[in-house]
Structure formats: structure tokens, C-alpha cells
Write an enzyme that holds these catalytic residues in place. Structure first.
Site, PDB file in Angstrom:
ATOM      1  N   ALA A  60      -3.463   6.736  -0.909  1.00  0.00           N
ATOM      2  CA  ALA A  60      -3.583   6.108  -2.344  1.00  0.00           C
ATOM      3  C   ALA A  60      -2.015   5.810  -2.785  1.00  0.00           C
ATOM      4  CB  ALA A  60      -4.185   6.727  -3.403  1.00  0.00           C
ATOM      5  N   GLY A  99      -5.624   9.174   1.107  1.00  0.00           N
ATOM      6  CA  GLY A  99      -7.057   8.015   1.238  1.00  0.00           C
ATOM      7  C   GLY A  99      -7.221   7.337   2.316  1.00  0.00           C
ATOM      8  N   GLU A 102      -9.451   9.123   4.242  1.00  0.00           N
ATOM      9  CA  GLU A 102     -10.583   9.115   3.508  1.00  0.00           C
ATOM     10  C   GLU A 102     -11.481   7.815   3.755  1.00  0.00           C
ATOM     11  OE1 GLU A 102      -8.870  10.409  -0.280  1.00  0.00           O
ATOM     12  OE2 GLU A 102     -10.375  11.764  -0.327  1.00  0.00           O
ATOM     13  N   GLU A 122      -2.705  15.529   0.467  1.00  0.00           N
ATOM     14  CA  GLU A 122      -2.490  15.474  -1.163  1.00  0.00           C
ATOM     15  C   GLU A 122      -2.106  16.796  -1.824  1.00  0.00           C
ATOM     16  OE1 GLU A 122      -5.021  14.652   0.943  1.00  0.00           O
ATOM     17  OE2 GLU A 122      -6.056  12.578   0.163  1.00  0.00           O
TER      18      GLU A 122
HETATM   19  N1  T1G Z   1       2.277   5.749  -2.687  1.00  0.00           N
HETATM   20  C1  T1G Z   1       3.214   4.807  -2.912  1.00  0.00           C
HETATM   21  N2  T1G Z   1       4.524   4.682  -2.080  1.00  0.00           N
HETATM   22  C2  T1G Z   1       4.265   5.307  -0.796  1.00  0.00           C
HETATM   23  C3  T1G Z   1       3.435   6.208  -0.410  1.00  0.00           C
HETATM   24  C4  T1G Z   1       2.320   6.365  -1.271  1.00  0.00           C
HETATM   25  N3  T1G Z   1       1.608   7.148  -0.942  1.00  0.00           N
HETATM   26  N4  T1G Z   1       3.909   6.858   0.732  1.00  0.00           N
HETATM   27  C5  T1G Z   1       5.178   6.089   1.206  1.00  0.00           C
HETATM   28  N5  T1G Z   1       5.348   5.191   0.022  1.00  0.00           N
HETATM   29  C6  T1G Z   1       6.730   4.239  -0.138  1.00  0.00           C
HETATM   30  C7  T1G Z   1       8.290   5.280  -0.116  1.00  0.00           C
HETATM   31  O1  T1G Z   1       8.213   5.575  -1.482  1.00  0.00           O
HETATM   32  C8  T1G Z   1       8.845   4.469   0.464  1.00  0.00           C
HETATM   33  O2  T1G Z   1       9.399   3.356  -0.780  1.00  0.00           O
HETATM   34  C9  T1G Z   1       8.042   3.634   1.527  1.00  0.00           C
HETATM   35  O3  T1G Z   1       6.832   3.657   1.264  1.00  0.00           O
HETATM   36  C10 T1G Z   1       8.439   4.259   2.950  1.00  0.00           C
HETATM   37  O4  T1G Z   1       8.148   5.444   2.821  1.00  0.00           O
HETATM   38  C11 T1G Z   1      -7.087   9.420  -3.174  1.00  0.00           C
HETATM   39  C12 T1G Z   1      -5.017  10.629  -4.057  1.00  0.00           C
HETATM   40  C13 T1G Z   1       3.648   7.617   5.541  1.00  0.00           C
HETATM   41  C14 T1G Z   1       4.872   9.576   6.503  1.00  0.00           C
HETATM   42  O5  T1G Z   1       1.047  12.025   0.436  1.00  0.00           O
HETATM   43  O6  T1G Z   1       4.194  10.878   3.795  1.00  0.00           O
HETATM   44  O7  T1G Z   1      -4.026   9.417  -0.924  1.00  0.00           O
HETATM   45  O8  T1G Z   1      11.613   3.965  -0.819  1.00  0.00           O
HETATM   46  O9  T1G Z   1      10.486   6.356   3.570  1.00  0.00           O
HETATM   47  O10 T1G Z   1       9.643   8.125   6.413  1.00  0.00           O
HETATM   48  O11 T1G Z   1      -7.237  11.258  -1.897  1.00  0.00           O
HETATM   49  O12 T1G Z   1       5.883   7.988   3.322  1.00  0.00           O
HETATM   50  O13 T1G Z   1      10.929   2.062   0.720  1.00  0.00           O
HETATM   51  O14 T1G Z   1      10.814   1.797  -1.805  1.00  0.00           O
HETATM   52  O15 T1G Z   1       8.480   8.045   3.421  1.00  0.00           O
HETATM   53  O16 T1G Z   1       8.404   6.389   7.533  1.00  0.00           O
HETATM   54  C15 T1G Z   1      -1.656  10.737   0.116  1.00  0.00           C
HETATM   55  C16 T1G Z   1       2.822  10.003   1.630  1.00  0.00           C
HETATM   56  C17 T1G Z   1      -1.227  10.326  -1.218  1.00  0.00           C
HETATM   57  C18 T1G Z   1       1.730  10.207   2.093  1.00  0.00           C
HETATM   58  C19 T1G Z   1       6.032   7.521   5.972  1.00  0.00           C
HETATM   59  N6  T1G Z   1      -0.503  10.514   1.010  1.00  0.00           N
HETATM   60  N7  T1G Z   1       3.805   9.092   2.370  1.00  0.00           N
HETATM   61  O17 T1G Z   1       7.209   8.056   6.072  1.00  0.00           O
HETATM   62  O18 T1G Z   1       8.710   6.236   5.111  1.00  0.00           O
HETATM   63  S1  T1G Z   1      -2.508  10.760  -2.400  1.00  0.00           S
HETATM   64  C20 T1G Z   1       0.855  10.879   1.161  1.00  0.00           C
HETATM   65  C21 T1G Z   1       4.655   9.709   3.622  1.00  0.00           C
HETATM   66  C22 T1G Z   1      -3.854  10.162  -2.052  1.00  0.00           C
HETATM   67  C23 T1G Z   1      -6.409  10.353  -1.929  1.00  0.00           C
HETATM   68  C24 T1G Z   1      -5.016  10.769  -2.749  1.00  0.00           C
HETATM   69  C25 T1G Z   1       5.384   8.963   4.129  1.00  0.00           C
HETATM   70  C26 T1G Z   1       4.908   8.277   5.399  1.00  0.00           C
HETATM   71  P1  T1G Z   1      10.805   2.858  -0.515  1.00  0.00           P
HETATM   72  P2  T1G Z   1       8.941   6.597   3.679  1.00  0.00           P
HETATM   73  P3  T1G Z   1       8.658   7.173   6.447  1.00  0.00           P
END
Ligand code: T1G
Length: 688
Positions: A60, A99, A102, A122
Site C-alpha cells: 500500500a 498489499g 495480498e 507491515e
Molecule cells: N509506499 C510509498 N512509497 C514507497 C513504498 C510504499 N509502500 N515503498 C517504497 N516507497 C518509495 C520510497 O519512499 C522511495 O521514494 C522509492 O519508493 C524507492 O524506495 C494494505 C497496509 C520495495 C524493497 O513495507 O521495503 O501494504 O525516496 O528507496 O531500496 O496490508 O522500498 O524515491 O521518493 O526503498 O529499491 C508494506 C516498503 C506497506 C515495503 C524497494 N510494504 N518498501 O527498496 O527503493 S503497508 C512495505 C520497501 C501495506 C497492506 C499494508 C522498499 C522496497 P523516493 P526505496 P529500494
């Protein structure tokens, strides 16, 4: 369009397109819902869903979490996929996280590329899966694997996912493989939501709860996830989703989720501030490290792991041998932990040169000195490097405390010198303080940022002062601890109080690890300029006299009788009683809360002075330093985020009470006063 769709021969292709990580925001949810209806109207045989850019979906869009959720909500979208008469196949490359995972679990089938990863992280953002993950994952992989994946938040690889039953196949080309799936076979796969939930297993859940209470102490989301998983086992599927959603929405707006989101985005924003973007670090092929001690070897290994050619310079054959041994230990440990394989280890070694000849540095683009913390030694090394390195090569010092301006003053070109302050173990700790001396050029600093990116470090720009950002806060933290110890507590009471706050270990156990002699050397260096009006606590000096240097002497603040454990040492406790008697101090029996308040307020006050003086650029940078370098609990958002949660006015009032006790040590930072007066948060404050 963040979701595109087209069909060929009754097969639908749906692509999520929201670079760089296909975060699932409102437009993606809307697009997916429309895709379900489109597929049904078109009476397609199947839908194959993938993401652009070699990424399925990172979850998400966490940027939406601070605002009320917008329809369509992801659970409804995924139920539409799961319950559709047109079966969907998830073709997963890169990552399917949160998500994203999911979405995949709502599909009838899942096919992953070999290098792809899938998971529900999460809890690392202080929430729980909020779109069916706590109900679908147990149905697919069983209770034990689901509890482990959700409560620990660690993604798994394709093979493991296949073995666990989370996915159906691992294929080089998941889309092609999804196209080739036999329609009858696909038609026989039961929709995920119709799977039976696994049986309730009280023993398993009890063990999991005990483990989380130990490993994730203080964190709400992991335990809440366990509760939701357990409740869902005995509920009809859609009721299980409803209780999951309520828990997710409640956690999402809570302090821990806000704190973890703050660190998540602050870490990414720190990669390279505007003036230093686009550095030339990508051109760095050859780096030099002077000094193969613990820090030098760690730095050299980090550079090797990033693919650079590394020359390690030492003073003599004995030094070379020590460097070789230290690097060898790191490589062996990495092999043993499965972080690298034999081929990778051989590749690292092939790019490493050990020498006593500075001429070997002649082709390097950057040289990092990690030698003994003595100014004369630093001057000598930097002068020799400047004489042989190309004129555009950057010089860096890994010093923890010494004055980088003083080092630069002796160079022909002081603009090429920066500090690159790594944290032990340098190949593991994420934090890298990039120290900007008065004459450091933007180009040199930019190369520091570029190197940080290649090393996978979290870079924070620091100005020159004693201890830069992190060690200066640490020194104040330890001074406050020693004061509490002297005035009434014991090291173990102080450590217990700070572990209760969320640190993995307290300041005394931590100092036993690093060695009491390091802080002692700094106290001796600072002695000539120490404020005579500032109270000095002599206990740590007594420890040095007693030869109690920490783990390395089997005794420090604790005794280490062997076997890894630590034992409280009454001799140490008596030292404080003795010193307090000499100083005619009537000791106080501090509570854990009073200890925590004093130590945390001391750090906040010092950090405010650091920000006020421009040594740190922002409160957010200080949060990164405290979390990634000093073990401040991440789920509290870092020192300054936590301070803002207390409120600046409250902090000033509490400091003023302590200032009555000791007006020098507890002098309220002018930044705190100005923020309190202006009603400004520390997050909004900027250097004067
Ligand atoms: N939401 C918004 N922006 C995100 C994002 C996210 N989930 N993940 C990454 N970004 C942005 C980040 O801020 C950066 O922005 C750019 O993407 C590159 O990220 C409903 C509620 C996927 C392994 O916890 O682990 O789903 O700085 O530098 O090193 O149940 O990003 O370029 O402007 O990290 O290649 C759960 C979080 C969400 C995964 C890639 N998901 N992300 O790593 O790039 S909650 C996560 C990561 C959810 C559902 C629930 C990593 C990555 P900018 P990056 P990277």
C-alpha cells in the site's frame, strides 16, 4: 493510468504501473477494481497480473496513511479478485510486499521469478496486513509459517514460498508460464477465500506470543497481528477480514506506526540532499583504506562488497598480516552466515590489494584513513596520500572525535578532505556520518553521498565538533548515566531502565562491549579544555585504574565469568558509594522512570544544541543517527521525533526542574526555548 489492461485470445493482461515500486494507491485500487469488471464483461479465460519495472508491488502507498482511507479500499478490491469467476494469476518479479503480496494471495494462482521475494512486512511500519493477509496467508501456508511471516515481517524467496505452498511455481518468465497454465487445471484451483482456516493451535500461539514479547518488546503491531490471526481462525472469512481491518486502521493512526513511517521516509529522503545529488561516486572504481584494524577492515570489506577495488595500506608487514587476518575473519563470518558464497568471497579477495607502498594509491578516486586516533598520525597519513593520489581524488578520515578542520589545515588542498565516520562493525552498521569541514568542497561531499549509496549506508551530514552528532549525544547520555549512578543507582538499574525504554542494551553493557578505554581516552583528550564549573564524575576513571575495561578484560561495569553471560559486580556498585561519600553526596534511590527521564532529556537537550549550532541539518537527521547508529528504538521514531511526542514545552519545564539541581549540566538549549516560545516542533526547527 496506473493500471493498464488488454486481452489477447481471451487472456487478460493487467499491469500495475506506479513507478518506482508500484505502491498501491487509490488510483491503483480503482484500476484493479475496473479490471475485475472488465475481465468479467469480456468473459476472459484468465487474467495475468504483473507490475512494471521488474517489481510486482511494494505494498500500500504508505504516503496515504496519514489521511483517511480513500475508496475503493483494498480488501474490497481483493475480494472482487478472489471471488471473480475469471481466475487471476499473479506473475511476480522483484517484490510482492504487503498489499502486493495480498493482491497475489487473492489471485487463484501465483508464479514467481527465481530472484523475487514475497512477504508481509507491515509490522515494520507499525501496522498489520490490512487487506486479508492475516486470513489468506494461514489458509495457504498453515498457521506456523503464517505467524512467523506476519509477526516478524520478513519476506521470503521464491523457492521457500513454493515449498511453503504460498506460490504454485518458480519460473524464469512468470508471465509466459501463466499464459501456458492449462485452463482445466486453473479451473480446479479453489479460490483462496474458500480454503479452510488451519486448526487453532494454542501451544503454537503461546510460544509465538512469548517469543514476540522477548524479541519485539514494546512494539504493538506484532502482538496485535498474532491476536488477529488467532481470532480469524474461528471466524467466517469475511468476519475475519472485518476484524483485521479494524485493527489495521486503529494501528495505522497510532504513535508507533507514525514513528516507523517517519523513519522509513526519513531514511529514503536522506539519500542525497539536493546540492549533492548526482555525485561522481559511480565513477569510483578504486578506493584506498589506510589501516587494517577493526574499523579499517570493516570499511574495506564494505567497499569490496560494493564491488570496488580496494587497496589496504599498512605501516609494516605486521600491520599487513593483521589487516589480512581481520578481513579474513569478516569473510569467514559472512560465508558462515550464508551472506556470501565461496565464489563471491573469491571475487572479493581478487579485488583486494594489501601493501605498505603508498604508490599503490596512485589510481584511487577516494582514500579513507582509519588509523589510530592520534592527530599526528592522521597528519602524516593524509600528507602521504595527498602526495600520491590524483589531484581530484577525495581524502576522507574515519575519525570519531578528532578535528577534521585541523587535519585539513595541513593539506595543500583542504577542499578535498571530508569525514566519513563509520560505525563498528563498519560493514554492518547502516549509519555513515558525512562530516563537512569548513573547506570541504561540494564535490567531495557529493562523492561521500554517492559512496554511501553504493555501500547501502544511511548518510547524515554532520558539521565539525567533538563527536559530530552521534558521539556527542552519546557522551552526554553516558555523563547523565554516570551522574545517576554516582547519585544513587547502579549500572544495572540504569541499564534495566533503558532496556525498558526500548534499547537492546543499556549504556553500561554497551560500553563493556566497546571498551571503557575509548571513552577514557576522550576524557583525557578533553581534560585541558573541560569547563571547570561542570561537575565531573570520576567513577569511570577508577574503573580504568582497576583494569576493568569491559568484556575484553572479562570485567567492566559487569563481570564476564565466561559462557557469554554478565554478572553484576558489587565492587563497581561500591565505587559509587565511596565516591559519593568523598564528595559528601547523599544518594537518591531513583526509579526506572526517573532514570529514563534524565537520560533521555539529557540526549534531547544535547541534540537541540547540535541542531541549533548547525552541526546537524534537521531533527530528522538526528533521528536517523540515533536509530541507525546508537540503537534508539526505531518504533519511537528516533530521539527528536520522540521529543516532539513529549512536547517541547513539557521538555523545557522538566529541564528547568533539573537545572535547579545542576544549572551547568542541565542548561536548557536555546533551541528548545525558542521552539517552545514559537509553538514550533523540533521537526520544523532549522539551524540558526
Ligand atoms: N509506499 C510509498 N512509497 C514507497 C513504498 C510504499 N509502500 N515503498 C517504497 N516507497 C518509495 C520510497 O519512499 C522511495 O521514494 C522509492 O519508493 C524507492 O524506495 C494494505 C497496509 C520495495 C524493497 O513495507 O521495503 O501494504 O525516496 O528507496 O531500496 O496490508 O522500498 O524515491 O521518493 O526503498 O529499491 C508494506 C516498503 C506497506 C515495503 C524497494 N510494504 N518498501 O527498496 O527503493 S503497508 C512495505 C520497501 C501495506 C497492506 C499494508 C522498499 C522496497 P523516493 P526505496 P529500494
Amino acid at each position: 493510468m496506473q493500471v493498464t489492461m488488454h486481452s489477447e485470445d481471451h487472456i487478460g493482461y493487467v499491469t500495475v504501473s506506479n513507478p518506482p515500486v508500484n505502491a498501491i494507491g487509490q488510483a491503483v485500487r480503482q484500476g484493479l477494481l475496473e479490471a475485475v469488471r472488465w475481465a468479467e464483461r469480456s468473459r476472459l479465460d484468465r487474467v495475468i497480473i504483473c507490475g512494471v519495472g521488474g517489481v510486482f508491488a511494494a505494498g500500500a502507498d504508505a504516503k496515504e496513511f496519514d489521511a483517511p482511507p480513500l475508496e475503493p479500499h483494498l480488501p474490497e478490491v481483493l475480494n472482487a479478485i478472489d471471488e471473480s469467476f475469471v481466475p487471476w494469476i499473479a506473475a511476480i518479479e522483484g517484490v510482492a510486499l504487503g498489499g502486493g503480496a495480498e493482491i497475489a494471495m487473492a489471485c487463484r494462482m501465483r508464479i514467481m521469478a527465481p530472484g523475487a521475494r514475497i512477504g508481509l512486512p507491515e509490522v515494520t511500519l507499525g501496522v498489520i496486513p490490512g487487506a486479508g493477509g492475516t486470513a489468506r496467508l494461514p489458509r495457504l501456508v498453515g498457521l506456523q509459517k503464517a505467524v512467523e511471516m506476519i509477526t516478524m515481517g520478513k519476506p521470503i524467496g521464491a523457492q521457500e514460498a513454493c515449498s511453503a505452498g504460498l506460490i504454485h511455481a518458480v519460473e524464469e518468465d512468470p508471465i509466459e508460464a501463466a499464459f501456458l497454465v492449462n485452463s482445466e487445471a486453473l479451473g480446479c484451483i479453489v479460490p483462496t477465500w474458500e480454503y479452510h482456516a488451519p486448526a487453532h493451535d494454542p501451544d503454537l500461539l503461546h510460544m509465538a506470543r512469548k517469543k514476540l514479547q522477548a524479541k519485539m518488546a514494546g512494539q504493538e503491531a506484532p502482538l496485535r497481528a498474532l491476536e488477529v490471526i488467532e481470532a480469524g481462525l474461528s471466524l467466517p472469512f469475511h468476519d475475519a477480514l472485518a476484524q483485521e481491518r479494524r485493527a489495521f486502521l486503529q494501528l495505522k493512526t497510532g504513535p508507533q506506526a507514525k514513528a516507523l513511517r517517519h523513519i522509513f521516509f526519513a531514511q529514503r529522503a536522506a539519500k542525497a540532499p539536493e546540492p549533492f545529488k548526482g555525485s561522481s561516486a559511480s565513477e569510483v572504481q578504486h578506493a584506498v583504506v589506510v589501516g587494517g584494524g577493526t574499523m579499517g577492515a570493516g570499511i574495506a570489506y564494505a567497499l569490496l562488497a560494493a564491488g570496488l577495488h580496494v587497496t589496504i595500506l599498512e605501516a609494516d608487514a605486521a600491520g599487513l598480516q593483521r589487516a589480512e587476518d581481520n578481513i579474513g575473519k569478516i569473510i569467514a563470518a559472512s560465508l558462515q552466515r550464508g551472506m556470501i558464497d565461496a565464489a563471491r568471497a573469491a571475487d572479493h579477495r581478487s579485488r583486494m590489494t594489501l601493501s605498505t607502498q603508498y604508490g599503490q594509491a596512485a589510481t584511487a578516486q577516494v582514500a579513507i584513513e582509519a588509523a589510530f586516533e592520534d592527530m599526528a598520525v592522521k597528519h602524516d597519513i593524509l600528507a602521504k596520500l595527498e602526495a600520491v593520489l590524483p589531484a581530484d581524488a577525495v581524502l576522507a578520515t574515519n575519525t570519531s572525535y578528532l578535528d577534521v578542520n585541523e587535519m585539513a589545515a595541513r593539506l595543500m588542498d583542504p577542499s578535498r578532505l571530508i569525514g566519513l565516520h563509520f560505525f563498528a562493525p563498519a560493514h554492518i552498521m547502516k549509519l555513515l556520518e558525512i562530516v563537512r569541514a569548513e573547506k570541504s568542497s561540494d564535490r567531495a561531499i557529493a562523492l561521500g553521498y554517492g559512496l554511501a549509496k553504493r555501500l547501502g549506508k544511511v548518510p547524515v551530514l554532520a558539521g565539525v565538533c567533538d563527536g559530530f552528532i552521534g558521539n556527542r549525544i552519546l557522551a552526554r547520555y553516558r555523563e547523565a548515566a554516570d551522574t545517576v549512578f554516582m547519585d544513587g543507582s547502579t549500572p544495572w538499574e540504569v541499564d534495566e531502565a533503558m532496556v525498558e525504554f526500548g534499547y537492546a542494551m543499556g549504556p553500561y553493557e554497551a560500553q563493556d562491549l566497546s571498551g571503557l578505554d575509548i571513552a577514557h581516552a576522550n576524557r583525557q583528550r578533553q581534560a585541558p579544555t573541560r569547563d571547570p564549573n561542570r561537575r565531573y564524575i570520576p567513577i569511570a576513571d577508577r574503573m580504568i585504574e582497576l583494569g576493568k575495561l569491559g568484556r575484553k578484560t572479562s570485567a567492566g561495569w559487569y563481570r564476564y565469568p565466561g559462557g557469554g553471560g554478565k554478572v553484576e559486580d558489587p565492587i563497581v556498585a561500591d565505587l559509587a558509594i565511596e565516591e559519593a561519600h568523598f564528595a559528601k553526596i547523599s544518594r537518591t534511590d531513583y526509579s526506572g522512570q526517573e532514570i529514563r527521564q534524565r537520560l533521555v532529556l539529557a540526549m534531547i537537550n544535547e541534540a537541540a544544541d547540535i541542531l541549533h549550532a548547525g552541526i546537524a541539518q534537521s531533527a530528522s537527521d538526528i533521528d536517523l543517527v540515533t536509530v541507525f547508529g546508537y540503537g534508539f528504538p526505531r518504533w519511537r521514531g528516533g530521539l527528536m521525533h520522540y521529543a516532539d511526542s513529549l512536547g517541547v514545552e513539557t521538555i523545557v519545564a522538566q529541564l528547568e526542574v533539573l537545572a535547579q539541581e545542576d544549572p551547568v549540566a542541565w542548561k536548557v538549549s536555546p533551541l528548545l526555548r525558542s521552539c517552545a516560545k514559537a509553538g514550533q516542533s523540533l521537526a520544523e526547527a532549522r539551524p540558526k
